[in-house]
Motif scaffolding. Structure first.
Motif, PDB file in Angstrom:
ATOM      1  N   ASP A   1      42.085  57.307  91.591  1.00 36.10           N
ATOM      2  CA  ASP A   1      42.909  56.391  90.788  1.00 36.10           C
ATOM      3  C   ASP A   1      42.492  54.931  90.986  1.00 36.10           C
ATOM      4  O   ASP A   1      43.160  54.020  90.494  1.00 36.10           O
ATOM      5  CB  ASP A   1      44.395  56.540  91.162  1.00 36.10           C
ATOM      6  CG  ASP A   1      44.982  57.848  90.644  1.00 36.10           C
ATOM      7  OD1 ASP A   1      44.315  58.526  89.830  1.00 36.10           O
ATOM      8  OD2 ASP A   1      46.112  58.190  91.059  1.00 36.10           O
ATOM      9  N   GLY A   2      41.446  54.693  91.756  1.00 36.90           N
ATOM     10  CA  GLY A   2      40.946  53.330  91.951  1.00 36.90           C
ATOM     11  C   GLY A   2      41.636  52.589  93.081  1.00 36.90           C
ATOM     12  O   GLY A   2      41.496  51.362  93.206  1.00 36.90           O
ATOM     13  N   GLY A   3      42.364  53.294  93.939  1.00 35.79           N
ATOM     14  CA  GLY A   3      43.143  52.661  95.009  1.00 35.79           C
ATOM     15  C   GLY A   3      42.330  51.833  95.985  1.00 35.79           C
ATOM     16  O   GLY A   3      42.842  50.863  96.547  1.00 35.79           O
ATOM     17  N   ILE A   4      41.076  52.183  96.216  1.00 34.21           N
ATOM     18  CA  ILE A   4      40.239  51.355  97.120  1.00 34.21           C
ATOM     19  C   ILE A   4      39.121  50.663  96.315  1.00 34.21           C
ATOM     20  O   ILE A   4      38.112  50.253  96.864  1.00 34.21           O
ATOM     21  CB  ILE A   4      39.673  52.171  98.313  1.00 34.21           C
ATOM     22  CG1 ILE A   4      38.787  53.341  97.858  1.00 34.21           C
ATOM     23  CG2 ILE A   4      40.798  52.671  99.210  1.00 34.21           C
ATOM     24  CD1 ILE A   4      37.993  53.981  99.005  1.00 34.21           C
ATOM     25  N   GLY A   5      39.345  50.546  95.019  1.00 34.58           N
ATOM     26  CA  GLY A   5      38.346  49.907  94.150  1.00 34.58           C
ATOM     27  C   GLY A   5      37.286  50.905  93.723  1.00 34.58           C
ATOM     28  O   GLY A   5      37.496  52.122  93.775  1.00 34.58           O
ATOM     29  N   GLN A   6      36.152  50.377  93.301  1.00 32.09           N
ATOM     30  CA  GLN A   6      35.057  51.263  92.876  1.00 32.09           C
ATOM     31  C   GLN A   6      34.337  51.815  94.106  1.00 32.09           C
ATOM     32  O   GLN A   6      33.998  51.056  95.020  1.00 32.09           O
ATOM     33  CB  GLN A   6      34.060  50.491  92.023  1.00 32.09           C
ATOM     34  CG  GLN A   6      34.593  50.155  90.642  1.00 32.09           C
ATOM     35  CD  GLN A   6      33.631  49.245  89.893  1.00 32.09           C
ATOM     36  OE1 GLN A   6      32.462  49.135  90.241  1.00 32.09           O
ATOM     37  NE2 GLN A   6      34.150  48.591  88.878  1.00 32.09           N
ATOM     38  N   VAL A   7      34.122  53.100  94.107  1.00 36.88           N
ATOM     39  CA  VAL A   7      33.459  53.748  95.252  1.00 36.88           C
ATOM     40  C   VAL A   7      32.002  54.036  94.900  1.00 36.88           C
ATOM     41  O   VAL A   7      31.705  54.654  93.875  1.00 36.88           O
ATOM     42  CB  VAL A   7      34.185  55.065  95.617  1.00 36.88           C
ATOM     43  CG1 VAL A   7      33.387  55.858  96.641  1.00 36.88           C
ATOM     44  CG2 VAL A   7      35.585  54.769  96.141  1.00 36.88           C
TER      45      VAL A   7
ATOM     46  N   THR B   1      35.244  48.929  96.667  1.00 36.41           N
ATOM     47  CA  THR B   1      35.115  47.469  96.561  1.00 36.41           C
ATOM     48  C   THR B   1      36.338  46.734  97.126  1.00 36.41           C
ATOM     49  O   THR B   1      36.273  45.563  97.460  1.00 36.41           O
ATOM     50  CB  THR B   1      34.908  47.056  95.086  1.00 36.41           C
ATOM     51  OG1 THR B   1      35.906  47.717  94.303  1.00 36.41           O
ATOM     52  CG2 THR B   1      33.528  47.428  94.571  1.00 36.41           C
ATOM     53  N   LYS B   2      37.486  47.455  97.260  1.00 34.34           N
ATOM     54  CA  LYS B   2      38.684  46.805  97.808  1.00 34.34           C
ATOM     55  C   LYS B   2      39.022  47.241  99.228  1.00 34.34           C
ATOM     56  O   LYS B   2      39.821  46.596  99.904  1.00 34.34           O
ATOM     57  CB  LYS B   2      39.887  47.113  96.904  1.00 34.34           C
ATOM     58  CG  LYS B   2      39.798  46.442  95.537  1.00 34.34           C
ATOM     59  CD  LYS B   2      41.142  46.367  94.842  1.00 34.34           C
ATOM     60  CE  LYS B   2      41.650  47.727  94.424  1.00 34.34           C
ATOM     61  NZ  LYS B   2      42.890  47.675  93.645  1.00 34.34           N
ATOM     62  N   GLY B   3      38.449  48.382  99.647  1.00 35.34           N
ATOM     63  CA  GLY B   3      38.782  48.850 100.991  1.00 35.34           C
ATOM     64  C   GLY B   3      37.979  50.080 101.372  1.00 35.34           C
ATOM     65  O   GLY B   3      37.280  50.674 100.545  1.00 35.34           O
ATOM     66  N   MET B   4      38.107  50.443 102.658  1.00 28.47           N
ATOM     67  CA  MET B   4      37.432  51.639 103.166  1.00 28.47           C
ATOM     68  C   MET B   4      38.500  52.637 103.583  1.00 28.47           C
ATOM     69  O   MET B   4      39.494  52.265 104.217  1.00 28.47           O
ATOM     70  CB  MET B   4      36.564  51.254 104.366  1.00 28.47           C
ATOM     71  CG  MET B   4      35.665  52.366 104.855  1.00 28.47           C
ATOM     72  SD  MET B   4      36.441  53.396 106.092  1.00 28.47           S
ATOM     73  CE  MET B   4      35.888  52.581 107.569  1.00 28.47           C
TER      74      MET B   4
ATOM     75  N   VAL C   1      43.529  53.520 105.491  1.00 27.12           N
ATOM     76  CA  VAL C   1      42.818  52.614 104.588  1.00 27.12           C
ATOM     77  C   VAL C   1      42.700  51.248 105.244  1.00 27.12           C
ATOM     78  O   VAL C   1      43.689  50.705 105.740  1.00 27.12           O
ATOM     79  CB  VAL C   1      43.572  52.483 103.237  1.00 27.12           C
ATOM     80  CG1 VAL C   1      42.908  51.431 102.360  1.00 27.12           C
ATOM     81  CG2 VAL C   1      43.623  53.817 102.516  1.00 27.12           C
ATOM     82  N   PHE C   2      41.487  50.720 105.291  1.00 28.26           N
ATOM     83  CA  PHE C   2      41.233  49.398 105.874  1.00 28.26           C
ATOM     84  C   PHE C   2      40.821  48.464 104.735  1.00 28.26           C
ATOM     85  O   PHE C   2      39.750  48.656 104.137  1.00 28.26           O
ATOM     86  CB  PHE C   2      40.105  49.480 106.904  1.00 28.26           C
ATOM     87  CG  PHE C   2      40.388  50.431 108.036  1.00 28.26           C
ATOM     88  CD1 PHE C   2      41.049  49.990 109.176  1.00 28.26           C
ATOM     89  CD2 PHE C   2      40.014  51.772 107.955  1.00 28.26           C
ATOM     90  CE1 PHE C   2      41.321  50.877 110.226  1.00 28.26           C
ATOM     91  CE2 PHE C   2      40.283  52.655 108.989  1.00 28.26           C
ATOM     92  CZ  PHE C   2      40.943  52.208 110.128  1.00 28.26           C
TER      93      PHE C   2
ATOM     94  N   MET D   1      43.830  44.569  99.564  1.00 26.85           N
ATOM     95  CA  MET D   1      44.833  45.612  99.308  1.00 26.85           C
ATOM     96  C   MET D   1      45.681  45.792 100.560  1.00 26.85           C
ATOM     97  O   MET D   1      45.364  45.224 101.607  1.00 26.85           O
ATOM     98  CB  MET D   1      44.151  46.925  98.943  1.00 26.85           C
ATOM     99  CG  MET D   1      43.201  47.427 100.010  1.00 26.85           C
ATOM    100  SD  MET D   1      42.476  49.002  99.616  1.00 26.85           S
ATOM    101  CE  MET D   1      43.920  50.021  99.562  1.00 26.85           C
ATOM    102  N   GLU D   2      46.741  46.584 100.426  1.00 25.99           N
ATOM    103  CA  GLU D   2      47.607  46.861 101.575  1.00 25.99           C
ATOM    104  C   GLU D   2      46.947  47.908 102.477  1.00 25.99           C
ATOM    105  O   GLU D   2      46.391  48.881 101.976  1.00 25.99           O
ATOM    106  CB  GLU D   2      48.942  47.442 101.083  1.00 25.99           C
ATOM    107  CG  GLU D   2      49.825  46.459 100.338  1.00 25.99           C
ATOM    108  CD  GLU D   2      50.341  45.367 101.248  1.00 25.99           C
ATOM    109  OE1 GLU D   2      50.803  45.703 102.357  1.00 25.99           O
ATOM    110  OE2 GLU D   2      50.252  44.185 100.869  1.00 25.99           O
ATOM    111  N   PRO D   3      47.049  47.733 103.810  1.00 28.10           N
ATOM    112  CA  PRO D   3      46.582  48.823 104.675  1.00 28.10           C
ATOM    113  C   PRO D   3      47.512  50.026 104.519  1.00 28.10           C
ATOM    114  O   PRO D   3      48.656  49.878 104.086  1.00 28.10           O
ATOM    115  CB  PRO D   3      46.666  48.236 106.085  1.00 28.10           C
ATOM    116  CG  PRO D   3      47.574  47.071 105.984  1.00 28.10           C
ATOM    117  CD  PRO D   3      47.597  46.611 104.560  1.00 28.10           C
TER     118      PRO D   3
END
Ligand SMILES: NC(=O)c1ccc[n+]([C@@H]2O[C@H](COP(=O)([O-])OP(=O)(O)OC[C@H]3O[C@@H](n4cnc5c(N)ncnc54)[C@H](O)[C@@H]3O)[C@@H](O)[C@H]2O)c1
Length: 418
Positions: free
Chosen positions: A168-174, A309-312, A322-323, A333-335
């Motif tokens: 759903d794009g929660g950590i950006g583009q993977v 792109t927003k997190g790992m 999520v970091f 983004m939120e951890p």
């Protein structure tokens, strides 16, 4: 000996198929189970299934007497012991089988079980070779069987949650997923059973089955079969089958298009064959997936890290975390931290529920086949020392006949798949 003689799949067993399908429809009905391969994992699976209310243990099959007895003991004597899996297939009072033999038996037993009208929970890796896996899928479909691959991470609620969050794009583009298994077992492992010599309670020829005939060596048999090409594919098909399965799920594709593997058995001196150091890179469209395995330097034991792109997001059996990426001192983004629950129970439940609904299970045979294929390609590339281009529709390596020959394994007579 023809195939029918080999398996003695009788008309009576075929007739029981419809009967079995009917009798599992009722919500409170019992499901009659057999276990084939009562070794370390088989007994773990058995213990999990025996705790489920509808499971009725009927038979335990193993070619090694002490392990067969241990499997029977888990049922408090309710199941009877058998040495030859074909006798389980002949029985009309078994609806479903757990197949937890070494990998070189998975395809033969699963296909024969489908033909005999049994549903199957087959341990990962689904196959020893790509061609076997495709035939397993065909057998399951032809005989309308539910075949679950024993990749329990596929049923983990926190795995599904993490995959959805990522997709759903929660950590950006993977664009990168890094999976691995690292430990230090230098200088190597030792036999776990029969170190003093072969036991009269061990049917070695039936343990070998379709694999090449070789003098008995305890290190090649119980548990350590994993490190020999005749029976398995090393850590790639052992732990890789788990983590690369999830990486493939996240990537949302059936298969990679390119594979490049490096490594070998460089340091261990225990006589095993599969790599103790291995690095494989896969291309899944615009996602690069890597597999890093080491048996000779620990570092971080397990890894499944997904970089966006927003997190790992780091995803393991105990949960995921999520970091956020930080830009100009601001987190993007939120951890987030989520705990996991017992994967074995969730996976067994998924299989049992599908036996009633007749729906595809979470690690359906096709998914197991696709993931095993990914692992086998990594090993083929590593062994040949060159990269491979994969045609997933044709299940062929493009322009590499030597690699294509490695997609199937010869069977020792009289065993054969078709
Ligand atoms: N899902 C998981 O987390 C997980 C964990 C461990 C192992 N596994 C898988 O489980 C399988 C078994 O691994 P293991 O560690 O339990 O090995 P193991 O050697 O401890 O057990 C395998 C058993 O199968 C028996 N066997 C061999 N040929 C047989 C035959 N023809 N008929 C009946 N029994 C036969 C052996 O005698 C042995 O008892 C492997 O495919 C492995 O990859 C999965």
């Amino acid at each position: 000996m023809n195939r029918r003689d080999l398996f003695r799949t009788t008309f009576a067993a075929g007739a029981a198929t419809a009967l079995s399908a009917t009798r599992v429809q009722g919500a409170n009905d019992r499901i009659r189970f057999g276990l084939i391969g009562s070794g370390g994992r088989g007994r773990e699976d058995w213990t999990t299934f025996l705790k489920q209310p509808e499971v009725d243990p009927v038979a335990v099959c193993d070619v090694y007497g002490p392990f067969r007895e241990k499997g029977i003991a888990l049922t408090e004597g309710r199941a009877r012991g058998l040495k030859d899996f074909r006798r389980l297939l002949d029985r009309n009072d078994i609806d479903a089988l757990i197949v937890a033999t070494p990998d070189h038996w998975h395809a033969l037993i699963t296909i024969a079980a489908c033909e005999a009208g049994k549903d199957v929970y087959c341990e990962k890796p689904l196959s020893l070779a790509v061609a076997e896996g495709r035939q397993m899928v065909q057998a399951a479909r032809k005989h309308n069987r539910v075949v679950q691959t024993g990749s329990q991470q596929r049923s983990g609620a926190h795995y599904a949650q993490a995959v959805k969050l990522i997709q759903d794009g929660g950590i950006g583009q993977v664009h990168r997923i890094s999976a691995g298994f690292q430990r230090n077992i230098y200088p190597g492992l030792k036999p776990t059973e029969m170190a003093a010599g072969i036991s009269p309670e061990f049917d070695y020829d039936m343990w070998l089955g379709p694999a090449p005939k070789r003098p008995f060596d305890p290190f090649r048999c119980i548990y350590n079969f994993r490190w020999f090409w005749d029976y398995s594919g090393g850590q790639m098909t052992n732990w890789g089958a788990h983590h690369l399965d999830i990486a493939r799920w996240i990537a949302g594709m059936e298969a990679p298009t390119e594979v490049a593997g490096f490594g070998g058995r460089y340091a261990l001196t225990d006589g095993g064959e599969t790599p103790d150091v291995q690095q494989v890179t896969y291309r899944f469209g615009k996602v690069v997936v890597t597999w890093t395995a080491s048996e000779v330097a620990e570092g971080k034991p397990f890894t499944l890290d997904v970089f966006g792109t927003k997190g790992m997001l780091t995803l393991l059996r105990g949960g995921f975390q999520v970091f956020p990426e930080v830009k100009a001192k601001q987190p993007l983004m939120e951890p987030l931290q989520v705990k996991g629950a017992d994967l074995n129970v969730q996976h067994a439940r998924n299989f049992l529920d599908c036996l009633k609904t007749r729906q595809k299970p979470s690690a359906d045979v096709e998914e197991g086949h696709r993931t095993a294929t990914m692992c086998h390609l990594g090993n083929i590339s590593t062994r040949l020392g060159r990269s491979l281009n994969w045609d997933a529709a044709k299940e062929q390596v493009i322009g590499d006949s030597e690699a294509n020959q490695m997609l199937a394994r010869p069977y020792r007579s009289p065993w054969r798949l078709t």
